[in-house]
Design a protein around this motif. Structure first.
Motif, PDB file in Angstrom:
ATOM      1  N   GLY A 180     -32.986   0.765 -27.347  1.00  0.00           N
ATOM      2  CA  GLY A 180     -33.969   1.808 -26.981  1.00  0.00           C
ATOM      3  C   GLY A 180     -34.405   2.161 -25.524  1.00  0.00           C
ATOM      4  N   GLU A 181     -33.206   1.761 -24.774  1.00  0.00           N
ATOM      5  CA  GLU A 181     -33.398   1.752 -23.259  1.00  0.00           C
ATOM      6  C   GLU A 181     -33.183   3.382 -22.925  1.00  0.00           C
ATOM      7  OE1 GLU A 181     -30.832  -0.794 -21.160  1.00  0.00           O
ATOM      8  OE2 GLU A 181     -31.619  -2.710 -22.307  1.00  0.00           O
ATOM      9  N   THR A 182     -32.694   4.128 -23.938  1.00  0.00           N
ATOM     10  CA  THR A 182     -32.445   5.593 -23.626  1.00  0.00           C
ATOM     11  C   THR A 182     -32.783   6.328 -24.726  1.00  0.00           C
ATOM     12  OG1 THR A 182     -30.705   6.978 -22.808  1.00  0.00           O
ATOM     13  CG2 THR A 182     -30.121   5.494 -24.497  1.00  0.00           C
ATOM     14  N   LYS A 183     -33.104   7.543 -24.549  1.00  0.00           N
ATOM     15  CA  LYS A 183     -33.319   8.504 -25.630  1.00  0.00           C
ATOM     16  C   LYS A 183     -32.202   8.723 -26.485  1.00  0.00           C
ATOM     17  CE  LYS A 183     -37.464  10.948 -23.938  1.00  0.00           C
ATOM     18  NZ  LYS A 183     -38.015  12.249 -23.491  1.00  0.00           N
ATOM     19  N   GLU A 184     -32.375   9.083 -27.838  1.00  0.00           N
ATOM     20  CA  GLU A 184     -31.433   9.661 -28.520  1.00  0.00           C
ATOM     21  C   GLU A 184     -31.180  11.138 -28.185  1.00  0.00           C
ATOM     22  OE1 GLU A 184     -29.815   7.883 -31.574  1.00  0.00           O
ATOM     23  OE2 GLU A 184     -30.518   6.453 -30.271  1.00  0.00           O
ATOM     24  N   PRO A 185     -29.745  11.068 -28.441  1.00  0.00           N
ATOM     25  CA  PRO A 185     -29.195  12.710 -27.947  1.00  0.00           C
ATOM     26  C   PRO A 185     -29.611  13.660 -28.991  1.00  0.00           C
ATOM     27  CG  PRO A 185     -27.565  11.071 -29.246  1.00  0.00           C
ATOM     28  CD  PRO A 185     -28.819  10.158 -29.019  1.00  0.00           C
ATOM     29  N   ARG A 186     -30.318  13.087 -30.152  1.00  0.00           N
ATOM     30  CA  ARG A 186     -30.751  14.060 -31.115  1.00  0.00           C
ATOM     31  C   ARG A 186     -32.444  14.229 -30.997  1.00  0.00           C
ATOM     32  NH1 ARG A 186     -26.556  12.115 -34.200  1.00  0.00           N
ATOM     33  NH2 ARG A 186     -25.141  13.654 -35.085  1.00  0.00           N
ATOM     34  N   ALA A 187     -32.703  15.354 -30.724  1.00  0.00           N
ATOM     35  CA  ALA A 187     -34.394  15.486 -30.417  1.00  0.00           C
ATOM     36  C   ALA A 187     -35.142  14.802 -31.690  1.00  0.00           C
ATOM     37  CB  ALA A 187     -34.664  16.773 -30.286  1.00  0.00           C
ATOM     38  N   GLY A 188     -36.067  14.494 -31.402  1.00  0.00           N
ATOM     39  CA  GLY A 188     -37.194  14.022 -32.504  1.00  0.00           C
ATOM     40  C   GLY A 188     -37.147  12.671 -33.016  1.00  0.00           C
ATOM     41  N   LEU A 189     -36.045  11.857 -32.618  1.00  0.00           N
ATOM     42  CA  LEU A 189     -35.687  10.482 -32.976  1.00  0.00           C
ATOM     43  C   LEU A 189     -36.408   9.376 -32.032  1.00  0.00           C
ATOM     44  CD1 LEU A 189     -32.025  10.698 -34.086  1.00  0.00           C
ATOM     45  CD2 LEU A 189     -34.180  11.395 -35.611  1.00  0.00           C
ATOM     46  N   ARG A 190     -36.982   8.454 -32.864  1.00  0.00           N
ATOM     47  CA  ARG A 190     -37.539   7.206 -32.264  1.00  0.00           C
ATOM     48  C   ARG A 190     -36.300   6.488 -31.553  1.00  0.00           C
ATOM     49  NH1 ARG A 190     -40.538   4.116 -37.077  1.00  0.00           N
ATOM     50  NH2 ARG A 190     -38.452   4.872 -37.928  1.00  0.00           N
ATOM     51  N   SER A 191     -36.615   5.605 -30.432  1.00  0.00           N
ATOM     52  CA  SER A 191     -35.573   4.855 -30.112  1.00  0.00           C
ATOM     53  C   SER A 191     -35.747   3.493 -30.437  1.00  0.00           C
ATOM     54  CB  SER A 191     -35.640   4.846 -28.620  1.00  0.00           C
ATOM     55  OG  SER A 191     -35.445   6.132 -28.049  1.00  0.00           O
ATOM     56  N   GLY A 192     -34.535   2.599 -30.554  1.00  0.00           N
ATOM     57  CA  GLY A 192     -34.230   1.213 -30.828  1.00  0.00           C
ATOM     58  C   GLY A 192     -33.216   1.108 -32.337  1.00  0.00           C
ATOM     59  N   HIS A 193     -33.557   0.026 -32.833  1.00  0.00           N
ATOM     60  CA  HIS A 193     -32.687  -0.048 -33.966  1.00  0.00           C
ATOM     61  C   HIS A 193     -33.314  -0.653 -35.469  1.00  0.00           C
ATOM     62  CE1 HIS A 193     -32.827  -3.946 -31.416  1.00  0.00           C
ATOM     63  NE2 HIS A 193     -32.724  -4.485 -32.852  1.00  0.00           N
ATOM     64  N   THR A 262     -29.828   8.801 -37.444  1.00  0.00           N
ATOM     65  CA  THR A 262     -30.599  10.125 -37.651  1.00  0.00           C
ATOM     66  C   THR A 262     -31.559  10.582 -38.608  1.00  0.00           C
ATOM     67  OG1 THR A 262     -28.340  11.188 -37.116  1.00  0.00           O
ATOM     68  CG2 THR A 262     -30.118  12.623 -37.986  1.00  0.00           C
ATOM     69  N   GLU A 263     -31.389   9.674 -39.881  1.00  0.00           N
ATOM     70  CA  GLU A 263     -32.508   9.339 -41.104  1.00  0.00           C
ATOM     71  C   GLU A 263     -33.592   8.300 -40.477  1.00  0.00           C
ATOM     72  OE1 GLU A 263     -32.437   9.318 -45.587  1.00  0.00           O
ATOM     73  OE2 GLU A 263     -31.217   7.792 -44.804  1.00  0.00           O
ATOM     74  N   TRP A 264     -33.151   7.312 -40.284  1.00  0.00           N
ATOM     75  CA  TRP A 264     -33.996   5.907 -40.060  1.00  0.00           C
ATOM     76  C   TRP A 264     -34.941   6.561 -38.954  1.00  0.00           C
ATOM     77  CZ3 TRP A 264     -33.925   1.772 -43.448  1.00  0.00           C
ATOM     78  CH2 TRP A 264     -34.929   0.774 -42.774  1.00  0.00           C
ATOM     79  N   GLY A 265     -34.474   7.177 -37.936  1.00  0.00           N
ATOM     80  CA  GLY A 265     -35.173   7.233 -36.580  1.00  0.00           C
ATOM     81  C   GLY A 265     -36.173   8.252 -36.688  1.00  0.00           C
ATOM     82  N   GLN A 266     -36.284   9.087 -37.624  1.00  0.00           N
ATOM     83  CA  GLN A 266     -37.027  10.168 -37.875  1.00  0.00           C
ATOM     84  C   GLN A 266     -38.337   9.877 -38.789  1.00  0.00           C
ATOM     85  OE1 GLN A 266     -35.916  13.777 -40.257  1.00  0.00           O
ATOM     86  NE2 GLN A 266     -33.906  12.855 -39.579  1.00  0.00           N
ATOM     87  N   ILE A 267     -38.119   8.783 -39.517  1.00  0.00           N
ATOM     88  CA  ILE A 267     -39.329   8.462 -40.531  1.00  0.00           C
ATOM     89  C   ILE A 267     -40.271   7.218 -40.015  1.00  0.00           C
ATOM     90  CG2 ILE A 267     -39.578   7.802 -42.910  1.00  0.00           C
ATOM     91  CD1 ILE A 267     -36.846   8.655 -43.686  1.00  0.00           C
ATOM     92  N   ASP A 268     -41.377   7.657 -39.521  1.00  0.00           N
ATOM     93  CA  ASP A 268     -42.209   6.750 -38.921  1.00  0.00           C
ATOM     94  C   ASP A 268     -42.522   5.744 -39.735  1.00  0.00           C
ATOM     95  OD1 ASP A 268     -42.287   8.473 -36.862  1.00  0.00           O
ATOM     96  OD2 ASP A 268     -44.135   9.390 -37.228  1.00  0.00           O
ATOM     97  N   SER A 269     -42.353   5.797 -40.850  1.00  0.00           N
ATOM     98  CA  SER A 269     -42.880   4.405 -41.950  1.00  0.00           C
ATOM     99  C   SER A 269     -41.710   3.375 -42.024  1.00  0.00           C
ATOM    100  CB  SER A 269     -43.147   5.045 -43.487  1.00  0.00           C
ATOM    101  OG  SER A 269     -41.975   5.539 -43.814  1.00  0.00           O
ATOM    102  N   LEU A 270     -40.549   3.717 -41.424  1.00  0.00           N
ATOM    103  CA  LEU A 270     -39.433   2.761 -41.438  1.00  0.00           C
ATOM    104  C   LEU A 270     -39.648   1.648 -40.364  1.00  0.00           C
ATOM    105  CD1 LEU A 270     -36.556   4.802 -42.845  1.00  0.00           C
ATOM    106  CD2 LEU A 270     -37.855   3.321 -44.071  1.00  0.00           C
ATOM    107  N   PRO A 271     -39.448   0.600 -40.344  1.00  0.00           N
ATOM    108  CA  PRO A 271     -39.647  -0.556 -39.126  1.00  0.00           C
ATOM    109  C   PRO A 271     -38.399  -0.361 -38.365  1.00  0.00           C
ATOM    110  CG  PRO A 271     -38.833  -1.679 -40.963  1.00  0.00           C
ATOM    111  CD  PRO A 271     -39.082  -0.230 -41.653  1.00  0.00           C
ATOM    112  N   ILE A 272     -38.889  -0.446 -37.056  1.00  0.00           N
ATOM    113  CA  ILE A 272     -37.591  -0.544 -35.882  1.00  0.00           C
ATOM    114  C   ILE A 272     -38.041  -1.728 -34.870  1.00  0.00           C
ATOM    115  CG2 ILE A 272     -37.104   1.953 -35.995  1.00  0.00           C
ATOM    116  CD1 ILE A 272     -38.895   2.276 -33.343  1.00  0.00           C
ATOM    117  N   GLU A 273     -37.074  -2.225 -34.246  1.00  0.00           N
ATOM    118  CA  GLU A 273     -37.213  -3.023 -33.374  1.00  0.00           C
ATOM    119  C   GLU A 273     -36.915  -2.419 -31.868  1.00  0.00           C
ATOM    120  OE1 GLU A 273     -34.618  -6.304 -34.360  1.00  0.00           O
ATOM    121  OE2 GLU A 273     -36.311  -7.216 -35.424  1.00  0.00           O
TER     122      GLU A 273
END
Length: 273
Positions: A180-193, A262-273
């Protein structure tokens, strides 16, 4: 276990095989913005395998989505591919989109498919025959899909695995994207894993557009006693990590999370680290 890759020398020796079909799985645009000096050339006689359009579900808003088996079969038939075809697939970056094409054929039940290690750059380096890219019409093939659903995962299965830990999820993106140190190349995605996933950047498994040796791969790839799941940005480079595990003889069950970040990073209800 059959190796999923072949060398340039192997392909050169088998060019006259009656059932051989060479597929060019190159994509004109890639997320790494890598450029190839051979962007207007293809291996002589190769057929265009258009992952982005002909071999994806273009009705799905996510990129490179797995097509349904019937649509895949019809697209393969248009390329003149038969049930007994021996397929060698390559791309113009060495190893990039060709593993995705290999995975698509494999999930559709076609076993006689291989990746050209080093791709077009390795072929051209040996001064072997190339030609200007051309799209042609072919005699309709008789390819049939025998879909294997165990080779693909959806977001619900990935979410369930976070708690069950039944499988190990491997993320093929670069370390800075994973952390999550850098922005995703696709717009609108959260950063992390995805929580619990481990990072094995696909680029660490390659050198000069070829897979590292088995001995070198063993040093990089942690051995697992669980099924292996693979993710990346959009389901393409995840297949590179999957192939690398096959090259070291790992027999664990393997599946690709097709929606990937691309899917996981745009759904706010899904957890990320």
């Amino acid at each position: 276990m059959k190796k999923p890759i072949v060398s340039v020398s192997w392909l050169k020796e088998h060019l006259d095989d009656a059932n051989l079909i060479i597929l060019d799985a190159t994509q004109k645009i890639n997320q790494n913005k890598e450029e190839c000096p051979f962007d207007d050339l293809q291996i002589k006689g190769a057929r265009i395998f258009d992952i982005k359009n002909d071999f994806s579900d273009t009705t799905n808003p996510l990129p490179n989505t797995l097509p349904n088996p019937d649509a895949f079969a019809k697209a393969a038939q248009k390329l003149g591919i038969n049930k007994d075809s021996k397929i060698v697939v390559y791309d113009n970056l060495g190893i990039y989109t060709s593993p995705r094409a290999w995975w698509l054929f494999t999930i559709m039940g076609h076993e006689n498919v291989w990746i050209l290690d080093g791709g077009l750059p390795a072929w051209a380096k040996e001064n072997l025959p190339v030609q200007k890219i051309e799209k042609r019409e072919y005699t309709l093939g008789n390819f049939e899909s025998q879909f294997n659903p165990e080779m693909v995962m959806d977001k619900e299965q990935i979410l369930s695995n976070i708690n069950s830990k039944e499988a190990v999820l491997i993320d093929a993106r670069s370390n800075d994207r994973f952390s999550g140190e850098t922005k995703e190349p696709r717009a609108g995605l959260r950063s992390g894993h995805i929580p619990g996933s481990i990072n094995i950047p696909y680029i660490s498994l390659l050198q000069d557009g070829k897979f590292l040796s088995k001995e070198e791969l063993v040093k990089i790839l942690p051995q697992q006693d669980k099924p292996l799941l693979f993710s990346c940005g959009s389901g393409v480079t995840a297949c590179i990590d999957l192939i690398a595990y096959k090259l070291i003889g790992d027999n664990n069950r393997k599946a690709v999370y097709d929606g990937s970040w691309t899917e996981w990073g745009q759904i706010d209800s899904l957890p990320i680290e």
